[in-house]
Design an enzyme around this catalytic site. Sequence first.
Site, PDB file in Angstrom:
ATOM      1  N   TYR A  63       5.100   0.285   0.463  1.00 37.92           N
ATOM      2  CA  TYR A  63       5.842   1.004   1.504  1.00 37.92           C
ATOM      3  C   TYR A  63       6.875   0.149   2.229  1.00 37.92           C
ATOM      4  CZ  TYR A  63       3.674   5.611   1.576  1.00 37.92           C
ATOM      5  OH  TYR A  63       3.280   6.891   1.283  1.00 37.92           O
TER       6      TYR A  63
ATOM      7  N   ASP B 165      -3.050   4.353  -2.632  1.00 43.04           N
ATOM      8  CA  ASP B 165      -2.321   5.548  -3.057  1.00 43.04           C
ATOM      9  C   ASP B 165      -3.038   6.186  -4.252  1.00 43.04           C
ATOM     10  OD1 ASP B 165      -0.255   7.338  -3.071  1.00 43.04           O
ATOM     11  OD2 ASP B 165       1.134   6.067  -4.162  1.00 43.04           O
TER      12      ASP B 165
ATOM     13  N   LYS C 287      -6.413  -6.551  -6.121  1.00 45.81           N
ATOM     14  CA  LYS C 287      -6.154  -7.034  -7.483  1.00 45.81           C
ATOM     15  C   LYS C 287      -5.919  -8.540  -7.406  1.00 45.81           C
ATOM     16  CE  LYS C 287      -5.331  -6.220 -11.851  1.00 45.81           C
ATOM     17  NZ  LYS C 287      -6.414  -5.882 -12.788  1.00 45.81           N
TER      18      LYS C 287
ATOM     19  N   ASP D 189      -9.176  -2.270 -10.856  1.00 43.23           N
ATOM     20  CA  ASP D 189      -9.472  -1.531 -12.092  1.00 43.23           C
ATOM     21  C   ASP D 189     -10.971  -1.252 -12.211  1.00 43.23           C
ATOM     22  OD1 ASP D 189      -9.265  -4.288 -12.158  1.00 43.23           O
ATOM     23  OD2 ASP D 189      -8.949  -4.418 -14.310  1.00 43.23           O
TER      24      ASP D 189
END
Length: 403
Positions: free
Chosen positions: A149, A291, A216, A267
């Site tokens: 964003y 998101d 991540k 993941d």
Amino acid sequence: MSYIQIKEDSKIEVPDNATIGFIEGDGIGPDISRAAISVINSAIEVAYKGEKSIEWKKILGGDEAFEKTGKHLPQESIDELKKCVISLKGPLTTPVGEGFRSLNVTLRQYFDLYANVRPVKYFPGVPSPVKHPEHVDMVVFRENTEDLYAGIEWRYDSEEAKKLRWYLRENFQVKLTDDTGIGIKPISKFKSQRLVRKAIQYAIAHRRKSVTLVHKGNIMKFTEGAFKDWGYEVASSEFKDNTITESEFLKGTPSAWRVVIKDRITDNMFQQILTRTDEYDVIATTNLNGDYLSDAIAAQVGGLGIAPGANIGDVYAIFEAVHGTAPKYAGMDVANPTSLILSGGMLLRHIGWTLAADILDAAVTSAYADQKVTNDLARILNVKSLLCSEFGQEVIKRMKQPV
Ligand code: NAP
């Protein structure tokens, strides 16, 4: 008008006849806003029997604002939203070529609404693609102001991209080919920690089991990995008495109740929400992860049409439907207003009108249990569909004081 007051410590003081702002929204916005506002008003009436009420202040935004003022988000609307402190918002079309990417992103940045909060839980009766949707009861706290964003990116052939490629080559021996566009992923300690702090405060206040930091960090160590490290740091430095890390927890159950702080790589988290659903509770994560993750969790319980959301800062807050304007259903009174109705329930909780929120949630649950649904779900369940306004009335009919 009785506006909400902001006190010195940034807490809000809510009068019994509070003025709350609302932006109707584009497309299906007017239909779902009408239904949601009558449901919220009724819940307040049933709960407080006239002692409390909301005076709704309509604020122009989106297509209607453009028609009347030539701007999708005129300054007067921003001023009104500021005055109201707390608002409810229908979905807004993203206008093309007005100098900013999205009205929603603009509002989030202007009011520093840094936490996108999305509770997702199952309503019995709603069709779901998974075997045990009832195991889903999660609240996602998604960082709302940086990462994706921040919107820092340049086209491959722009002067900025050329300069950056040159700078990276000359200074850091990073060689990028001339057809490479460049985006920057900023993640800061201050903004990560205030988001995680809000998630932990929520978990403690609502006696939730755990807060999972999703990142991540195995690949992006100094952005995603740092988010995780800064998250653990907030837990240990500010919430020592109420939290415990997962590794400590696994060594032995603590004598007193504690929120377990754990982390998962993104993941892995996507498969864990399907395979070990009930092990996850409050989730705190960066913008892009959040998101994807919040929509994936919402899909398990029947999709975005019934998922509520809020954008919350230290002072201001805007509660909104998480889906878009569904333009093909505009003005037809067929859309599902549940997302905005439940966002209204979140708003009531936020201002401390918990009894009204409980009555609203229970009435929606009861309507779904009897398969009183709008077309989006009726076509899957093969039952008669209700209009958007009829669904609102059905929910109102089921409202009662808890025994
Ligand atoms: P969308 O408006 O969410 O609609 C996509 C589809 O989802 C609809 O065609 C419909 O599916 C279903 N749907 C969504 N909400 C529904 C509801 N309340 N009741 C029944 N069905 C519903 O997504 P979009 O078409 O990608 O976006 C349209 C506009 O909305 C864009 O301008 C976008 O920028 C904007 N948008 C705004 C927000 C926001 O204001 N927060 C969020 C997302 C998108 P079926 O066709 O299968 O019936």
